[in-house]
Design a protein around this motif. Structure first.
Motif, mmCIF file in Angstrom:
data_model
loop_
_atom_site.group_PDB
_atom_site.id
_atom_site.type_symbol
_atom_site.label_atom_id
_atom_site.label_comp_id
_atom_site.label_asym_id
_atom_site.label_seq_id
_atom_site.Cartn_x
_atom_site.Cartn_y
_atom_site.Cartn_z
ATOM 1 N N LEU A 84 0.865 -1.173 0.000
ATOM 2 C CA LEU A 84 0.000 0.000 0.000
ATOM 3 C C LEU A 84 0.904 1.226 0.000
ATOM 4 O O LEU A 84 1.855 1.297 0.784
ATOM 5 N N TYR A 85 0.613 2.180 -0.882
ATOM 6 C CA TYR A 85 1.418 3.390 -0.991
ATOM 7 C C TYR A 85 0.611 4.621 -0.594
ATOM 8 O O TYR A 85 -0.590 4.701 -0.868
ATOM 9 N N ARG A 86 1.286 5.565 0.032
ATOM 10 C CA ARG A 86 0.744 6.921 0.201
ATOM 11 C C ARG A 86 1.251 7.739 -0.986
ATOM 12 O O ARG A 86 2.460 7.887 -1.185
ATOM 13 N N ALA A 87 0.335 8.277 -1.773
ATOM 14 C CA ALA A 87 0.693 8.989 -3.008
ATOM 15 C C ALA A 87 1.035 10.441 -2.701
ATOM 16 O O ALA A 87 0.369 11.382 -3.166
ATOM 17 N N GLU A 243 -5.837 -7.023 3.358
ATOM 18 C CA GLU A 243 -4.493 -6.465 3.531
ATOM 19 C C GLU A 243 -4.557 -4.943 3.611
ATOM 20 O O GLU A 243 -3.861 -4.326 4.439
ATOM 21 N N ALA A 244 -5.377 -4.330 2.769
ATOM 22 C CA ALA A 244 -5.476 -2.871 2.763
ATOM 23 C C ALA A 244 -5.980 -2.338 4.101
ATOM 24 O O ALA A 244 -5.507 -1.293 4.580
ATOM 25 N N MET A 245 -6.920 -3.041 4.714
ATOM 26 C CA MET A 245 -7.410 -2.612 6.025
ATOM 27 C C MET A 245 -6.287 -2.626 7.059
ATOM 28 O O MET A 245 -6.143 -1.682 7.851
ATOM 29 N N ALA A 246 -5.480 -3.684 7.047
ATOM 30 C CA ALA A 246 -4.361 -3.759 7.992
ATOM 31 C C ALA A 246 -3.338 -2.666 7.711
ATOM 32 O O ALA A 246 -2.788 -2.057 8.640
ATOM 33 N N GLN A 247 -3.080 -2.400 6.442
ATOM 34 C CA GLN A 247 -2.098 -1.384 6.074
ATOM 35 C C GLN A 247 -2.590 0.028 6.374
ATOM 36 O O GLN A 247 -1.806 0.885 6.787
ATOM 37 N N MET A 248 -3.883 0.280 6.174
ATOM 38 C CA MET A 248 -4.428 1.577 6.559
ATOM 39 C C MET A 248 -4.317 1.763 8.064
ATOM 40 O O MET A 248 -4.076 2.877 8.551
ATOM 41 N N GLU A 404 -9.858 17.876 4.518
ATOM 42 C CA GLU A 404 -9.054 16.671 4.398
ATOM 43 C C GLU A 404 -9.988 15.504 4.068
ATOM 44 O O GLU A 404 -11.098 15.407 4.585
ATOM 45 N N ARG A 405 -9.526 14.641 3.193
ATOM 46 C CA ARG A 405 -10.321 13.480 2.797
ATOM 47 C C ARG A 405 -9.343 12.339 2.540
ATOM 48 O O ARG A 405 -8.349 12.521 1.831
ATOM 49 N N VAL A 406 -9.586 11.179 3.106
ATOM 50 C CA VAL A 406 -8.701 10.032 2.923
ATOM 51 C C VAL A 406 -9.281 9.171 1.807
ATOM 52 O O VAL A 406 -10.406 8.679 1.903
ATOM 53 N N ILE A 407 -8.502 9.011 0.739
ATOM 54 C CA ILE A 407 -8.951 8.320 -0.467
ATOM 55 C C ILE A 407 -8.095 7.072 -0.661
ATOM 56 O O ILE A 407 -6.861 7.150 -0.667
ATOM 57 N N LEU A 408 -8.740 5.932 -0.837
ATOM 58 C CA LEU A 408 -8.044 4.672 -1.107
ATOM 59 C C LEU A 408 -8.417 4.212 -2.513
ATOM 60 O O LEU A 408 -9.591 3.984 -2.806
#
Length: 454
Positions: A84-87, A243-248, A404-408
């Motif tokens: 998972l990357y933070r862009a 996996e994404a839930m754990a990484q977030m 602020e908005r968190v976008i996946l």
């Protein structure tokens, strides 16, 4: 050097042990597929001519979790867990207060999310004593994945590749053949279904499905394998969202919106279903956004109706948004999104208002993809380019609102085999192909007679 984390990774020990089954959490009773002719619900016995019992049991399971076989998890370890990357660079280029994350599935050997299901299906067929699998592929991601999985489990593999993509992406075909598969351009002259569709030389996923199903139905040693749409495929893909839930959680953030591209629905389902289960259980307020091509706008322009999953009419009738089973979309570079219908579970969630759908033309999608490549370094496939476009629009809306908005975003695969599309975009030759309202209306007029779906 900044201490800000860019990449969030999990160890192999943290690979999910179970798939998430959203079916028991959906509101109301499941809407069953129907047998054409009798219009009776299709049961496990109706699927045995083309699927192994292990897959059929996964398709109809009402267990909230389904254990992943150890042999499947061992193969998953070749590329999973995925990063998972933070862009952060993309965020700066957009001057947005939004936090943008993307889950990258392009690290698999086939370059997309598709092996998550291909490996599971090949394993179940091998356990059932099947010798060969037949399938269709649009842009080639699914065909590549199944060719790989068949090679790993010692199965033969025959693939019908949509004609437009066969011509546009010759190296996808080469990859499948390198892994031992036999690849035909669809429509082909090797099946009755293909011969009947010779007037549509660009092909479609529906036509290719008809050819692959025919091959499996006529050969007792061959089973059919589907890369999207059905419940068991969506099930297999939920390793992505888990996996994404754990990484977030590692990032200390919760997504406000989860975005993915939709053709048949497996990629979007894989990322979103674990998050959607939390919403259905009252544990979160996440929004979900499905991005599709304007040239094949199934969720945004289709009707909610029982329809065949293929063009010729060999499959059970599925409850879904559809443009009509014999609607042939115009050729576009996002070949994996050229499908007349979508996964029934996904369609039900759109119908219930839990998922929003938006359609994008090719040029806006590639504009966002090129900016993503120039900031984040990864060249996206044409399919997830639509998801990136939708995610960028969300980030720009956050900028306009000053919030602020968190976008996946689900980045389902890379575009290394799609550079002709980027050539066309960069040279100004990429056309926003027109969606034919008349063709859709004609196809909808030929929908099978079936009970209405509430």
């Amino acid at each position: 050097m900044s201490t800000d984390t860019v990449k969030f990774t999990l160890s192999e020990a943290e690979l999910p042990t179970h798939w998430i089954n959203l079916l028991p959490d959906l509101p109301g009773d499941p809407i069953p597929p129907l047998i054409p002719g009798t219009l009776q619900p299709a049961g496990p016995d109706d699927l045995t001519p083309i699927f192994p019992m292990g897959v059929i049991l996964q398709e109809v399971s009402m267990d909230p979790e389904v254990e992943i076989p150890d042999q499947v998890r061992e193969v998953y370890k070749l590329w999973r867990p995925t990063p998972l990357y933070r862009a952060r660079r993309l965020e700066r280029s957009l001057d947005t207060p939004a936090h943008i994350y993307y889950k990258y599935e392009g690290v698999s050997p086939a370059g997309s999310h598709k092996p998550n299901s291909a490996v599971a299906q090949a394993y179940e067929n091998k356990e059932a004593g099947v010798k060969r699998l037949s399938t269709e592929t649009g842009a080639g991601q699914w065909g590549s994945a199944l060719a790989l999985a068949c090679q790993l489990f010692g199965l033969e593999c025959v693939i019908y590749m949509v004609g437009a993509s066969y011509d546009q992406k010759p190296y996808r075909r080469s990859m499948m053949e390198t892994w031992g598969a036999t690849v035909y351009r669809s429509p082909s002259d090797t099946t009755d279904a293909g011969k009947s569709q010779a007037s549509h030389p660009t092909g479609s996923l529906g036509i290719a499905i008809s050819e692959a199903v025919e091959v499996a139905a006529k050969d007792p040693d061959t089973n059919y394998s589907l890369g999207s749409v059905l419940n068991h495929v969506c099930l297999h893909q939920t390793v992505i969202g888990q996996e994404a839930m754990a990484q977030m959680g590692m990032a200390g953030e919760e997504p406000d919106v989860v975005v993915g591209c939709v053709g048949g629905g497996s990629n979007f389902a894989g990322l979103s279903f674990p998050f959607i289960r939390r919403v259905l259980r009252g544990e979160a307020n996440t929004r979900f956004l499905a991005a599709e091509p304007a040239a094949c706008p199934t969720l945004t322009r289709g009707v909610y109706h029982y329809d065949f999953g293929d063009t010729v009419g060999m499959t059970p009738l599925l409850p879904m948004y559809t443009l009509g089973h014999d609607f042939v979309p115009p050729p576009l570079h996002a070949g994996g999104l050229r499908y007349h219908g979508d996964a029934p579970m996904l369609c039900g969630l759109v119908k219930a208002g839990l998922i929003e759908a938006r359609a994008y033309a090719q040029n806006p999608a590639f504009e966002a993809a090129v900016n993503f490549a120039r900031t984040e370094g990864i060249v996206p496939g044409p399919e997830p380019a639509h998801a990136i476009r939708a995610g960028v629009d969300e980030a720009l809306a956050a900028r306009e609102a000053g919030e602020e908005r968190v976008i996946l975003i689900g980045l389902s695969g890379h575009g290394h085999f799609d550079m002709s599309a980027y050539d066309d975009y960069l040279a100004g030759r990429l056309e926003d192909v027109e969606f034919s309202e008349a063709d859709m209306e004609a196809a909808l007029a030929r929908l099978p007679d079936a009970p209405a779906i509430a």
